[in-house]
Design a protein around this motif. Structure first.
Motif: not given
Length: 587
Positions: A202, A240-241, A244, A247-248
């Motif tokens: 991340q 960004n994907e 994401r 991070s998820q």
């Protein structure tokens, strides 16, 4: 993931934790005080259930309540809660101060270290990623440390204190709790050991995203001019994907810790209630004593829940800290010798110099040059032939991989970089304007210069014309986009005019200036170069006709050398370069 990889990653996580502790060691007094206050807070809080137990036991039967004794216990509970609250507040203030001072030290050291790093590191890493390490990653480290210190100390002391109080009430129930507790611990450890690398991914994605944003915003005009908006948006969307997704995974996996440990702890709590209920009829335990044990069982398990929550933040913080320490542990430039250059005349000797950016790709080979003081040396050649690299070697931004460079007979590796670079005045094609006044930007090399000196230098470099039209003249605050590229370059020339160093390096110094102003500045340069050794890199060959010697470079080597007339008479590569700039292309 193999067992070896897991072990290595756990070692890295612990190594990072101890590195952070070394920074905190500077504030060991605050650390000790925080631990003491945590102990005071915990002891006061742990004694409250004992007093509640005593108060409950004052209820003997219906209409048989000793309100006097109960009031005594309740008043003591109130006093302890007040003192515990005060101690907790002071501990939070201390932890805040310790955390933010530590992060301040890490940031300050990072900036100092960046200034010592070799140019090769800065060339090989994006500006946005370095900024992300110094700013965003230290912020996350700060949050993780703050939460960690506030709950970790209290949690550990609570666990120890609760055990002591529980043993004083009932040994067997306490042992049962101790035996079952490791289940909760192993669940938390299993999840946290997997979440560290997710948080590291991340942080890496966040660094690349910051780098892309800095790159696109800083060059928005170019992006729009070439219609690159959609492709830059696609690149951003891809990163960004990735961010994401990382991070998820990190948040989801780490968020399992708290509910998992709470589930195990609730089972333990139910076991304590059941076991205690069986002991009461036999007189081995009172109702008040059971209430105390249940309160302690809850308090004993609560730190494990809190610590499991802290672990999530700590794993994220340690992942960011790893990136920070990766920066701090980069090898700085080779140690600076103590030698100095005094009363520089400007004789430069370059002997058998070779250089390569990559091990298997040599760039400069067997470069030899002897320059007498006061001579003007022009360096020309096609793009990528090594002209700017040669300048980087003169200034020791990079060290040669073979041969030697000397100034006035002293090898530049034997004198300090500050002394060496202070002997050169440098005007580059790439301009740099810092946030500050016009005066601040001109006086970078001579901070004690008077206004008269600054104005004189500005007039010589023909920058005074636009400076005096600015809202506040020399006191006008400049930002990155306050001036045109040509005005920025004039300010950079003014810096050198103010310092008047014994040697000059002009790397396409007038590339962004109109032809008329260039002719005027060229006259100023001619006066300034009198008696000063000068190295001039130019693509417009008409600007270096008056050079004492012209070096023609190709593929990192000098292929021709001489004055303009001599090289034109040879009819070689230089003549082709020179004539190609004046050939009229017929229809």
């Amino acid at each position: 993931m193999s067992k070896t990889d897991k072990t290595e990653k756990n070692k890295n996580s612990m190594a990072t934790f101890f590195k952070v502790l070394r920074f905190i060691g500077k504030y060991r007094f605050l650390l000790v005080l925080s631990v003491i206050l945590a102990a005071v807070t915990v002891i006061l809080q742990l004694y409250v259930p004992v007093l509640f137990g005593y108060a409950i036991d004052e209820v003997v039967a219906a209409h048989e309540v000793d309100f006097t004794r109960m009031g005594f216990y309740l008043s003591r509970i109130l006093v302890m809660i007040v003192f515990s609250g005060i101690a907790t507040w002071i501990m939070s203030v201390i932890n805040n101060r310790m955390t933010y001072r530590t992060v301040q030290d890490i940031r300050a050291r990072s900036i100092r270290h960046i200034q010592k790093l070799p140019l090769s590191y800065l060339d090989g890493h994006s500006t946005g990623d370095i900024i992300s390490r110094v700013i965003a990653d230290t912020d996350i480290l700060s949050d993780g440390m703050l939460l960690g210190f506030t709950q970790l100390f209290s949690g550990v002391i609570t666990i120890i204190g609760t055990l002591l109080f529980m043993f004083s009430k009932n040994v067997w129930i306490t042992l049962m709790i101790i035996v079952l507790t490791p289940v909760s611990f192993f669940v938390a450890k299993f999840i946290s050991s997997h979440s560290f690398q997710m948080f590291r991914a991340q942080s890496d994605a966040r660094g690349r995203q910051t780098a892309l944003i800095e790159e696109m915003i800083g060059n928005q005009k170019v992006v729009q001019a070439f219609g690159y908006e959609n492709r830059s948006s696609e690149r951003f969307a891809a990163i960004n994907e990735e961010l994401r997704d990382a991070s998820q995974k990190a948040v989801f996996y780490s968020s399992l810790t708290n509910p998992s440990t709470r589930y195990v702890n609730n089972i333990i709590y139910a076991g304590v209630a059941l076991a205690g209920a069986f002991l009461i009829p036999g007189g081995h335990l009172t109702v008040g004593g059971l209430s105390v044990l249940l309160a302690y069982a809850n308090q004993y398990m609560k730190p494990f829940n809190d610590i499991s929550s802290v672990i999530t933040e700590l794993q994220n913080a340690l992942a960011c800290a790893t990136r920070i320490f990766d920066l701090l542990e980069e090898e700085p430039e080779s140690p600076d010798p103590s030698g100095t250059l005094d009363d520089v005349k400007g004789a430069v000797d370059i002997r058998n110099v070779s250089f390569r950016y990559e091990e298997d790709k040599p760039l400069i080979k067997n470069f030899n040059l002897h320059t007498e003081p006061g001579r003007r040396i022009a360096i020309v050649g096609p793009t990528g032939c090594g002209k700017t690299t040669f300048i980087n070697l003169l200034m020791r931004f990079y060290d040669v991989t073979g041969g030697s460079i000397s100034v006035d007979g002293k090898p530049i590796t034997e004198v300090s970089r500050h002394t060496l670079r202070g002997s050169y005045g440098m005007v580059l094609q790439d301009t740099w304007i810092k946030h500050g006044t016009v005066r601040d930007n001109i006086c970078i090399g001579k901070p004690d210069a008077s206004d008269e000196e600054v104005i004189q230098a500005a007039k010589i470099s023909h920058s005074w014309e636009f400076i005096r039209r600015l809202p506040n003249g020399l006191d006008t605050i400049l930002y990155e986009d306050s001036l045109s590229q040509g005005q920025k370059q004039l300010l950079c020339i003014t810096r050198v005019m103010l310092c008047l160093p014994p040697m000059l390096i002009l790397d396409e110094a007038t590339s962004s200036i109109d032809t008329r102003t260039e002719m005027l500045i060229q006259e100023a340069f001619d006066r300034m170069m009198q008696g000063r050794t000068s190295f001039i890199v130019a693509h417009r060959l008409s600007t270096i006709r008056n050079a004492d010697e012209i070096l023609v470079m190709k593929d990192g080597s000098i292929i021709e050398q001489g004055s303009h007339e001599e090289l034109m008479a040879k009819g070689g590569f230089y003549q082709k370069l020179y004539n190609s700039q004046f050939v009229k292309v017929s229809e």
